[in-house]
Motif scaffolding. Structure first.
Motif, PDB file in Angstrom:
ATOM      1  N   GLY A   1       0.921  -1.188  -0.004  1.00 23.05           N
ATOM      2  CA  GLY A   1      -0.057  -0.043   0.130  1.00 23.05           C
ATOM      3  C   GLY A   1       0.701   1.189   0.077  1.00 23.05           C
ATOM      4  O   GLY A   1       2.107   1.166   0.041  1.00 23.05           O
ATOM      5  N   PRO A   2       0.175   2.342   0.055  1.00 18.70           N
ATOM      6  CA  PRO A   2      -1.166   2.697   0.214  1.00 18.70           C
ATOM      7  C   PRO A   2      -1.933   2.066  -0.987  1.00 18.70           C
ATOM      8  O   PRO A   2      -1.607   2.187  -2.264  1.00 18.70           O
ATOM      9  CB  PRO A   2      -1.280   4.194   0.290  1.00 18.70           C
ATOM     10  CG  PRO A   2      -0.208   4.707  -0.236  1.00 18.70           C
ATOM     11  CD  PRO A   2       1.207   3.857  -0.156  1.00 18.70           C
ATOM     12  N   TYR A   3      -3.351   1.770  -0.681  1.00 21.44           N
ATOM     13  CA  TYR A   3      -4.266   1.528  -1.892  1.00 21.44           C
ATOM     14  C   TYR A   3      -5.015   2.479  -2.250  1.00 21.44           C
ATOM     15  O   TYR A   3      -5.586   2.990  -1.454  1.00 21.44           O
ATOM     16  CB  TYR A   3      -4.880   0.025  -1.307  1.00 21.44           C
ATOM     17  CG  TYR A   3      -4.096  -0.855  -0.788  1.00 21.44           C
ATOM     18  CD1 TYR A   3      -3.137  -1.664  -2.016  1.00 21.44           C
ATOM     19  CD2 TYR A   3      -3.842  -1.382   0.288  1.00 21.44           C
ATOM     20  CE1 TYR A   3      -2.244  -2.707  -1.395  1.00 21.44           C
ATOM     21  CE2 TYR A   3      -2.941  -2.492   0.680  1.00 21.44           C
ATOM     22  CZ  TYR A   3      -2.159  -3.102  -0.239  1.00 21.44           C
ATOM     23  OH  TYR A   3      -1.496  -4.149   0.139  1.00 21.44           O
ATOM     24  N   ARG A   4      -5.137   2.723  -3.658  1.00 23.85           N
ATOM     25  CA  ARG A   4      -5.901   3.963  -3.947  1.00 23.85           C
ATOM     26  C   ARG A   4      -7.258   3.586  -4.138  1.00 23.85           C
ATOM     27  O   ARG A   4      -8.061   4.511  -4.971  1.00 23.85           O
ATOM     28  CB  ARG A   4      -5.205   4.843  -4.862  1.00 23.85           C
ATOM     29  CG  ARG A   4      -3.790   4.855  -4.737  1.00 23.85           C
ATOM     30  CD  ARG A   4      -2.696   5.526  -5.858  1.00 23.85           C
ATOM     31  NE  ARG A   4      -1.538   5.647  -5.545  1.00 23.85           N
ATOM     32  CZ  ARG A   4      -0.671   4.793  -5.688  1.00 23.85           C
ATOM     33  NH1 ARG A   4      -1.023   3.509  -6.035  1.00 23.85           N
ATOM     34  NH2 ARG A   4       0.750   5.047  -5.206  1.00 23.85           N
ATOM     35  N   THR A   5      -7.679   2.431  -4.465  1.00 25.71           N
ATOM     36  CA  THR A   5      -8.823   1.845  -5.182  1.00 25.71           C
ATOM     37  C   THR A   5      -9.855   1.368  -4.135  1.00 25.71           C
ATOM     38  O   THR A   5     -11.032   0.833  -4.477  1.00 25.71           O
ATOM     39  CB  THR A   5      -8.472   0.772  -6.027  1.00 25.71           C
ATOM     40  OG1 THR A   5      -7.807  -0.349  -5.510  1.00 25.71           O
ATOM     41  CG2 THR A   5      -7.840   1.502  -7.172  1.00 25.71           C
ATOM     42  N   LEU A   6     -10.008   1.724  -2.921  1.00 23.48           N
ATOM     43  CA  LEU A   6     -10.713   1.023  -1.936  1.00 23.48           C
ATOM     44  C   LEU A   6     -11.867   2.093  -1.296  1.00 23.48           C
ATOM     45  O   LEU A   6     -12.630   1.735  -0.614  1.00 23.48           O
ATOM     46  CB  LEU A   6      -9.909   0.695  -0.633  1.00 23.48           C
ATOM     47  CG  LEU A   6      -8.908  -0.414  -0.998  1.00 23.48           C
ATOM     48  CD1 LEU A   6      -8.199  -0.648   0.275  1.00 23.48           C
ATOM     49  CD2 LEU A   6      -9.420  -1.482  -1.741  1.00 23.48           C
ATOM     50  N   GLY A   7     -12.100   3.177  -1.993  1.00 25.65           N
ATOM     51  CA  GLY A   7     -12.756   4.159  -1.658  1.00 25.65           C
ATOM     52  C   GLY A   7     -12.610   5.449  -0.920  1.00 25.65           C
ATOM     53  O   GLY A   7     -11.315   5.334  -0.501  1.00 25.65           O
ATOM     54  N   ASP A   8     -13.227   6.337  -1.028  1.00 27.95           N
ATOM     55  CA  ASP A   8     -12.838   7.922  -0.350  1.00 27.95           C
ATOM     56  C   ASP A   8     -13.116   7.579   1.306  1.00 27.95           C
ATOM     57  O   ASP A   8     -14.390   7.613   1.471  1.00 27.95           O
ATOM     58  CB  ASP A   8     -13.534   8.871  -1.051  1.00 27.95           C
ATOM     59  CG  ASP A   8     -13.406  10.286  -0.489  1.00 27.95           C
ATOM     60  OD1 ASP A   8     -12.361  10.422   0.318  1.00 27.95           O
ATOM     61  OD2 ASP A   8     -14.166  11.356  -0.775  1.00 27.95           O
ATOM     62  N   PRO A   9     -12.228   7.823   2.001  1.00 30.19           N
ATOM     63  CA  PRO A   9     -12.346   7.630   3.300  1.00 30.19           C
ATOM     64  C   PRO A   9     -12.947   8.673   3.885  1.00 30.19           C
ATOM     65  O   PRO A   9     -13.593   8.544   5.105  1.00 30.19           O
ATOM     66  CB  PRO A   9     -10.850   7.391   3.999  1.00 30.19           C
ATOM     67  CG  PRO A   9     -10.067   8.081   3.117  1.00 30.19           C
ATOM     68  CD  PRO A   9     -10.683   7.766   1.421  1.00 30.19           C
ATOM     69  N   THR A  10     -13.266   9.721   3.288  1.00 28.67           N
ATOM     70  CA  THR A  10     -14.077  11.063   3.909  1.00 28.67           C
ATOM     71  C   THR A  10     -15.465  10.903   3.547  1.00 28.67           C
ATOM     72  O   THR A  10     -16.162  11.791   4.021  1.00 28.67           O
ATOM     73  CB  THR A  10     -13.560  12.301   3.142  1.00 28.67           C
ATOM     74  OG1 THR A  10     -13.728  12.455   1.783  1.00 28.67           O
ATOM     75  CG2 THR A  10     -11.989  12.391   3.280  1.00 28.67           C
ATOM     76  N   MET A  11     -16.055   9.899   2.908  1.00 28.22           N
ATOM     77  CA  MET A  11     -17.393   9.564   2.576  1.00 28.22           C
ATOM     78  C   MET A  11     -17.996   9.582   3.611  1.00 28.22           C
ATOM     79  O   MET A  11     -17.556   8.479   4.388  1.00 28.22           O
ATOM     80  CB  MET A  11     -17.765   8.818   1.298  1.00 28.22           C
ATOM     81  CG  MET A  11     -17.044   9.112  -0.052  1.00 28.22           C
ATOM     82  SD  MET A  11     -17.294   7.920  -1.449  1.00 28.22           S
ATOM     83  CE  MET A  11     -19.178   8.214  -1.555  1.00 28.22           C
ATOM     84  N   THR A  12     -19.311   9.871   3.895  1.00 27.10           N
ATOM     85  CA  THR A  12     -19.966   9.218   4.992  1.00 27.10           C
ATOM     86  C   THR A  12     -20.849   8.178   4.671  1.00 27.10           C
ATOM     87  O   THR A  12     -21.069   7.745   3.366  1.00 27.10           O
ATOM     88  CB  THR A  12     -21.228  10.298   5.320  1.00 27.10           C
ATOM     89  OG1 THR A  12     -22.195  10.557   4.181  1.00 27.10           O
ATOM     90  CG2 THR A  12     -20.704  11.590   5.714  1.00 27.10           C
ATOM     91  N   PRO A  13     -21.326   7.343   5.460  1.00 28.78           N
ATOM     92  CA  PRO A  13     -22.160   5.995   4.925  1.00 28.78           C
ATOM     93  C   PRO A  13     -23.403   6.312   4.048  1.00 28.78           C
ATOM     94  O   PRO A  13     -23.541   5.726   3.140  1.00 28.78           O
ATOM     95  CB  PRO A  13     -22.794   5.534   6.312  1.00 28.78           C
ATOM     96  CG  PRO A  13     -21.717   5.945   7.375  1.00 28.78           C
ATOM     97  CD  PRO A  13     -21.402   7.408   6.802  1.00 28.78           C
ATOM     98  N   LYS A  14     -24.055   7.490   4.261  1.00 27.01           N
ATOM     99  CA  LYS A  14     -25.053   7.836   3.186  1.00 27.01           C
ATOM    100  C   LYS A  14     -24.504   8.413   1.972  1.00 27.01           C
ATOM    101  O   LYS A  14     -25.090   7.744   0.798  1.00 27.01           O
ATOM    102  CB  LYS A  14     -25.868   9.150   3.753  1.00 27.01           C
ATOM    103  CG  LYS A  14     -26.800   9.672   2.813  1.00 27.01           C
ATOM    104  CD  LYS A  14     -27.667  10.749   3.514  1.00 27.01           C
ATOM    105  CE  LYS A  14     -28.616  10.540   4.554  1.00 27.01           C
ATOM    106  NZ  LYS A  14     -29.315  11.929   4.978  1.00 27.01           N
ATOM    107  N   GLU A  15     -23.452   8.716   1.833  1.00 25.28           N
ATOM    108  CA  GLU A  15     -22.745   9.245   0.406  1.00 25.28           C
ATOM    109  C   GLU A  15     -22.199   7.918  -0.113  1.00 25.28           C
ATOM    110  O   GLU A  15     -22.347   7.747  -1.393  1.00 25.28           O
ATOM    111  CB  GLU A  15     -21.747  10.239   0.658  1.00 25.28           C
ATOM    112  CG  GLU A  15     -22.148  11.708   0.943  1.00 25.28           C
ATOM    113  CD  GLU A  15     -21.291  12.479   1.625  1.00 25.28           C
ATOM    114  OE1 GLU A  15     -21.544  13.692   1.820  1.00 25.28           O
ATOM    115  OE2 GLU A  15     -20.016  11.926   2.087  1.00 25.28           O
ATOM    116  N   ARG A  16     -21.657   6.985   0.541  1.00 30.23           N
ATOM    117  CA  ARG A  16     -21.165   5.592  -0.049  1.00 30.23           C
ATOM    118  C   ARG A  16     -22.296   4.868  -0.606  1.00 30.23           C
ATOM    119  O   ARG A  16     -22.179   4.328  -1.631  1.00 30.23           O
ATOM    120  CB  ARG A  16     -20.511   5.082   1.135  1.00 30.23           C
ATOM    121  CG  ARG A  16     -19.041   5.409   1.269  1.00 30.23           C
ATOM    122  CD  ARG A  16     -18.367   4.353   2.062  1.00 30.23           C
ATOM    123  NE  ARG A  16     -18.878   4.113   3.613  1.00 30.23           N
ATOM    124  CZ  ARG A  16     -18.600   4.711   4.674  1.00 30.23           C
ATOM    125  NH1 ARG A  16     -17.530   5.688   4.505  1.00 30.23           N
ATOM    126  NH2 ARG A  16     -18.844   4.480   5.684  1.00 30.23           N
TER     127      ARG A  16
END
Length: 262
Positions: free
Chosen positions: A164-179
């Motif tokens: 890593g770091p792995y860049r393809t696992l999603g934006d960590p700043t997103m809220t559950p609702k945004e995901r």
């Protein structure tokens, strides 16, 4: 980062660099422009390369409303407009490939050549991922879900030598609702009826060991888009563009070179 304003007033963050014919890169579900960090230099050596943060991710606005792949395509048009780019090559992977389908089908005047990577036509005609894959991604422990996603993205050999770091696992700043909104947008995608209307020269690329978005979808796309070319990368999983960079990068660049403006 710069900002474009979409039709509904949302600000869409984007970045552009390099020189040459414009190339718009579209990332996967719930991801920002960082999805492309591991391979971006390959494209910027030959193209004016544009990446963006989807609404609901990164530095873009996060309106409290449902999202759709059609809407993401309109946001991408807003970015091209802000840059004064009349026509660009478009390369979308995973959900970005779904967004790219709408761009090419509905705005043929804006797309010079199209690359659809590790993606699907969506809807009832698509091949869905298996129940075992869905269960692995629904594990109750966050670390278990993360490991399952990593193993769908990359082969064991690659993971053993790339910590890593792995860049393809999603934006960590997103809220559950945004995901969830991104997931719903991707799951509700269905461009089947629009695909025969795509006019841009099209390359379909997929890893032949992709279980996250089953490889059979690549053949469906290649058959449905007029004149499309199909290339499967042996042994590659969902993040073929990063793990198989030495194969996938030249493959895409050669295809785009064939369709440069005369």
């Amino acid at each position: 980062m710069r900002y474009a304003k979409s039709a509904d007033g949302a600000r869409i963050a984007y970045s552009a660099g390099g020189a040459g014919e414009p190339l718009l890169l579209l990332a996967g579900q719930g991801n920002t422009h960082h999805w492309w960090d591991g391979v971006l230099d390959d494209f910027r050596a030959a193209h004016r390369t544009i990446t963006l943060d989807y609404r609901g991710t990164g530095d873009s606005d996060r309106p409290d409303e449902p999202y759709s792949t059609e809407g993401f395509a309109e946001d991408a048009i807003a970015v091209l407009d802000d840059l004064g780019v009349e026509r660009a090559h478009v390369y979308g992977t995973s959900m970005g490939g779904r967004v790219a389908q709408w761009l090419a089908a509905r705005r043929p005047d804006r797309v010079r050549a199209l690359v659809l990577g590790c993606t699907s036509p969506g809807g009832p005609n698509a091949v869905d991922r298996g129940d075992d894959v869905r269960r692995s991604l629904a594990r109750p422990a966050p670390e278990g879900r993360r490991r399952a996603l990593l193993e769908l993205m990359y082969t064991p050999g690659w993971l053993a030598t790339h910590p890593g770091p792995y860049r393809t696992l999603g934006d960590p700043t997103m809220t559950p609702k945004e995901r969830l909104r991104h997931l719903v947008a991707s799951e509700r995608h269905d461009a089947w009826d629009a695909l025969p209307g795509i006019q841009a020269p099209t390359l379909v690329v997929h890893g032949d060991d992709d279980l996250l978005n089953p490889t059979a979808n690549a053949a469906l796309l290649a058959e449905r888009v007029p004149g499309a070319r199909l290339c499967l990368i042996p042994g590659a999983r969902h993040a073929y563009f990063e793990e198989s960079r030495s194969v996938a990068g030249p493959l895409v660049l050669d295809f785009l070179r064939e369709h440069e403006r005369a």
